[in-house]
Enzyme design. Structure first.
Site, short mmCIF file in Angstrom:
data_model
loop_
_atom_site.label_atom_id
_atom_site.label_comp_id
_atom_site.label_asym_id
_atom_site.label_seq_id
_atom_site.Cartn_x
_atom_site.Cartn_y
_atom_site.Cartn_z
N GLU A 1 98.26 10.70 -34.52
CA GLU A 1 97.39 10.13 -34.34
C GLU A 1 96.44 10.17 -33.13
O GLU A 1 94.99 10.23 -33.28
CB GLU A 1 97.28 8.48 -34.97
CG GLU A 1 97.52 8.62 -36.18
CD GLU A 1 97.65 6.78 -36.65
OE1 GLU A 1 97.49 6.82 -35.43
OE2 GLU A 1 97.78 6.55 -38.19
N THR B 1 99.62 18.71 -41.02
CA THR B 1 99.15 19.06 -39.52
C THR B 1 99.77 20.38 -38.81
O THR B 1 98.66 21.65 -39.12
CB THR B 1 99.18 18.35 -38.81
OG1 THR B 1 98.55 16.92 -39.42
CG2 THR B 1 98.58 18.64 -36.92
N ALA B 2 101.10 20.75 -39.42
CA ALA B 2 101.39 21.85 -38.72
C ALA B 2 101.19 23.37 -39.74
O ALA B 2 100.76 23.97 -39.81
CB ALA B 2 103.21 22.03 -38.94
N THR C 1 102.38 14.84 -27.76
CA THR C 1 103.15 15.92 -27.58
C THR C 1 103.87 17.33 -29.21
O THR C 1 103.57 18.96 -28.70
CB THR C 1 104.25 16.73 -26.74
OG1 THR C 1 105.71 15.47 -27.33
CG2 THR C 1 104.57 16.32 -25.38
N GLY C 2 103.75 16.59 -30.42
CA GLY C 2 104.15 17.33 -31.22
C GLY C 2 102.55 18.19 -31.53
O GLY C 2 102.86 19.19 -31.74
N LYS D 1 89.61 9.91 -27.74
CA LYS D 1 90.29 9.99 -26.80
C LYS D 1 90.78 10.07 -25.15
O LYS D 1 90.50 12.16 -24.87
CB LYS D 1 91.45 10.40 -27.29
CG LYS D 1 93.10 9.86 -26.80
CD LYS D 1 94.37 10.76 -27.31
CE LYS D 1 95.79 10.80 -26.34
NZ LYS D 1 96.63 10.95 -26.68
P1 FDA Z 1 104.72 17.23 -42.21
O1 FDA Z 1 105.58 16.05 -42.79
O2 FDA Z 1 103.21 16.29 -42.07
O3 FDA Z 1 104.75 18.35 -43.22
C1 FDA Z 1 105.64 18.33 -44.22
C2 FDA Z 1 104.52 19.48 -45.55
O4 FDA Z 1 105.95 20.40 -45.44
C3 FDA Z 1 104.55 18.66 -46.81
O5 FDA Z 1 102.87 19.29 -47.12
C4 FDA Z 1 105.61 18.45 -47.82
O6 FDA Z 1 105.17 17.85 -48.73
C5 FDA Z 1 105.77 20.14 -47.42
N1 FDA Z 1 107.16 20.11 -48.18
C6 FDA Z 1 108.50 19.88 -47.31
N2 FDA Z 1 109.36 20.58 -47.97
C7 FDA Z 1 108.97 20.99 -49.05
C8 FDA Z 1 109.03 21.68 -50.51
N3 FDA Z 1 110.34 21.49 -50.65
N4 FDA Z 1 108.61 22.42 -51.55
C9 FDA Z 1 107.08 22.45 -50.86
N5 FDA Z 1 106.29 21.71 -49.75
C10 FDA Z 1 107.32 20.55 -48.92
N6 FDA Z 1 101.95 14.19 -32.72
C11 FDA Z 1 100.95 14.12 -32.18
O7 FDA Z 1 100.42 15.13 -31.47
N7 FDA Z 1 100.78 13.09 -31.46
C12 FDA Z 1 100.75 12.02 -31.99
O8 FDA Z 1 99.98 11.14 -31.57
C13 FDA Z 1 102.17 11.77 -32.80
N8 FDA Z 1 103.16 10.58 -33.23
C14 FDA Z 1 103.76 10.86 -34.06
C15 FDA Z 1 104.70 9.48 -34.47
C16 FDA Z 1 105.77 9.29 -35.17
C17 FDA Z 1 106.52 7.97 -35.40
C18 FDA Z 1 106.35 11.17 -35.44
C19 FDA Z 1 107.74 11.05 -36.51
C20 FDA Z 1 105.81 12.08 -35.01
C21 FDA Z 1 104.04 11.58 -34.29
N9 FDA Z 1 103.37 13.23 -34.50
C22 FDA Z 1 103.17 12.99 -32.76
C23 FDA Z 1 104.16 14.06 -34.23
C24 FDA Z 1 103.18 14.75 -36.04
O9 FDA Z 1 103.42 14.32 -36.56
C25 FDA Z 1 103.63 15.67 -36.02
O10 FDA Z 1 103.45 16.52 -35.31
C26 FDA Z 1 102.82 16.45 -37.09
O11 FDA Z 1 102.03 15.58 -38.15
C27 FDA Z 1 103.22 17.52 -37.81
O12 FDA Z 1 103.83 17.36 -39.05
P2 FDA Z 1 104.35 19.03 -39.75
O13 FDA Z 1 102.70 19.17 -40.79
O14 FDA Z 1 105.67 19.59 -38.96
O15 FDA Z 1 104.76 17.64 -41.00
#
Ligand code: FDA
Length: 523
Positions: A67, A33-34, A365-366, A96
């Site tokens: 989600e 998502t980020a 808040t993510g 929501k």
């Molecule tokens: P994510 O892990 O999804 O993506 C990382 C990316 O980097 C992937 O594409 C991966 O393949 C890539 N990558 C990593 N290493 C690499 C490498 N060496 N080479 C190439 N690619 C690489 N937020 C919110 O707003 N509402 C919510 O309800 C929730 N709920 C929630 C529950 C739980 C348990 C957690 C842990 C987190 C949440 N969040 C949340 C936060 C939310 O999940 C988060 O902010 C978003 O999914 C964004 O995630 P990222 O994109 O930062 O990481």
């Protein structure tokens, strides 16, 4: 400095990139998502000023949770240029209207359960009357619950209605709202939109990073050789490949205030295809944390969030099974460390999303933090000179935002009267951040005000704090003579108006699942 051209189109100013202007290359590592939200946002905001590439590893994948969103997501999606019907269909989204908190004040008793709603709609305001003050002046026994008294959204959500009609404009409606969605489908939709906007998509894995004076020198990949850019955006999730592993950005733990550090997440299919879909997240407290329950289109997303210092994984699984009512599901454990990187922008590298930090799932808040970071990068990126010119401003603002969110989340826990050790530890004044402690002392004699919060560092409005405070039974003493008389009678008429509008809205708004179906069918 190259000239820039401006033209008025409708009521908007459009900025045209001068072909001579300096184009920045931006490499985003990570396609969750980020990564994709940042890519689409920057592509839309910067246009020809930036050449954006996203490197993502399908092998590593995305975290796949996250989600629920906050109403800010509507502005972000509109900016990116995804229309609402496409979003609902492709991200599998539902509406929501807030978060319902069950059992947070006290554990269930034979006399009943405590429940309150944090709705997204602001308290009703009319005719210059301060309804919050009038609600506070009533004896506690004569009050409706705060959210029910202040907004019609409580009734609408209780009746499992949608916050709008299908004919209403994109991202508009009579009530504030956000969405629940499938995290994988959201990332795929954002990817498709970013690619439409000209973002280059590379599938491959980052295998090494060379650092230099500017920060990152270049990155090495398995499938695309070495890649360089003017700005590197670390969206690699908890792995924090660039800002964390390569640059060693220090991590600031929030563990002294926020104790949860694990989630056990699963999906539960609906019993029937026409089971009503809740339009709020339900957050049910348990002995050492809480459970999220999110109504998606085809299933419920659930997660038991807990503190590993207070609860074993086996007990968390038992609590989740008891909540679901059976054990016919697979759950996965997701550990996390609440906190953030103190310096989120170092030289030519900035972190967005989990790579920059994460506090806990409460209040979604993510994604709020991702939206804030992407918007700041878009506006801070200089037209010339070093890309890092505004890094210290970005760091100060993002650090303050994480601090403010820590306060807001802690507020949910520290007012609880539950007896279990997790909750008693949360109510211990030593675990309450000083800034929150000071505000709580002030709020004993006045409600939260917009001047309590610094502009640019706060993700929530004073009314969001009020919904939680007064939902949790906090008392603000306004003295005996701050109202009454004709003014109080007028306030009562307004409270009655809210009740009557609420009944009308319940009668007129569509059932939530029906609206999702209509949007899906393009009605
Ligand atoms: P994510 O892990 O999804 O993506 C990382 C990316 O980097 C992937 O594409 C991966 O393949 C890539 N990558 C990593 N290493 C690499 C490498 N060496 N080479 C190439 N690619 C690489 N937020 C919110 O707003 N509402 C919510 O309800 C929730 N709920 C929630 C529950 C739980 C348990 C957690 C842990 C987190 C949440 N969040 C949340 C936060 C939310 O999940 C988060 O902010 C978003 O999914 C964004 O995630 P990222 O994109 O930062 O990481």
């Amino acid at each position: 400095m190259p000239a820039r051209h401006w033209r008025v189109a409708g009521r908007r100013w459009l900025r045209y990139a001068d072909p001579m202007a300096q184009q920045r290359s931006i490499l985003i590592v990570g396609g969750g998502t980020a990564g994709w939200l940042t890519a689409a946002y920057l592509a839309r905001a910067l246009g020809q000023r930036a050449a954006i590439t996203v490197l993502e590893s399908p092998g590593i994948g995305i975290i796949g949770v996250g989600e629920g969103a906050f109403p800010t997501i509507r502005t972000t999606l509109r900016h990116i240029g995804i229309d609402e019907a496409r979003f609902v269909r492709e991200a599998g989204a539902t509406f929501k209207q807030g978060v319902r908190f069950d059992d947070w004040l006290h554990s269930p008793t034979p006399a009943g359960r405590h429940r309150y709603l944090h709705p997204f709609d602001a308290p009703y305001q009319a005719e210059g009357t301060d309804l919050v003050a009038h609600w506070l002046l009533k004896p506690a026994s004569a009050r409706e619950p705060f959210a029910e008294a202040m907004t019609i959204q409580n009734r609408v959500a209780d009746a499992v209605r949608a916050p709008k009609h299908s004919g209403e404009g994109d991202y508009d409606g009579p009530l504030a709202y956000a969405y629940h969605f499938d995290a994988h489908r959201l990332a795929a939709l954002l990817r498709a939109r970013a690619v439409e906007l000209g973002v280059r998509h590379l599938e491959g894995e980052l295998r090494g990073v060379e650092t230099g004076e500017a920060g990152i020198g270049r990155v090495h990949t398995d499938a695309h050789g070495a890649l360089t850019a003017d700005l590197y955006v670390d969206c690699s999730g908890f792995r924090a490949e660039l800002l964390g592993r390569a640059l060693g950005g220090p991590f600031r733990s929030a563990k002294a205030h926020l104790f949860t550090d694990r989630a056990l997440a699963c999906k539960i299919a609906y019993d029937r295809p026409d089971t009503p879909i809740e339009s709020v997240t339900t957050a049910t407290a348990h002995e050492a944390g809480w459970i999220w329950d999110i109504g998606l289109q085809h299933a419920r997303g659930l997660g038991c969030v807990y503190s590993s210092a207070h609860l074993s994984d086996a007990r968390a699984a038992e609590i989740l099974r008891a909540y679901v009512g059976h054990d016919r599901f697979d759950a996965r454990i997701i550990p996390f460390e609440p906190g953030w990187r103190e310096t989120q922008w170092v030289g030519n590298c900035v972190a967005v999303g989990l790579a920059g930090g994460f506090l806990e799932p409460l209040e979604s808040t993510g994604i709020v933090l991702i939206e804030a970071a992407a918007a700041m990068i878009a506006e801070f990126l200089p037209f010339g000179g070093a890309v890092s010119a505004s890094a210290s401003r970005f760091n100060a603002l993002m650090g303050a935002r994480y601090g403010a969110i820590t306060n807001f989340l802690k507020l949910h826990y520290c007012l609880s009267r539950r007896p279990e050790p997790f909750w008693r530890d949360n109510a211990d004044p030593a675990s309450i951040p000083d800034t929150l402690g000071a505000m709580l002392a002030e709020w004993r004699h006045r409600p939260p005000s917009r001047f309590d919060f610094l502009v640019g560092t706060e993700s929530f409005a004073p009314f969001n704090y009020q919904y939680v405070l007064y939902g949790m039974g906090f008392e603000t003493d306004l003295g005996q003579d701050a109202g009454g008389g004709a003014d109080a009678a007028h306030a009562e008429r307004l409270f009655e108006r809210i009740r009557s509008f609420g009944r009308q809205a319940v009668a007129e708004l569509p059932e939530h699942r029906a609206l999702i179906r209509q949007i899906g069918e393009g009605v």
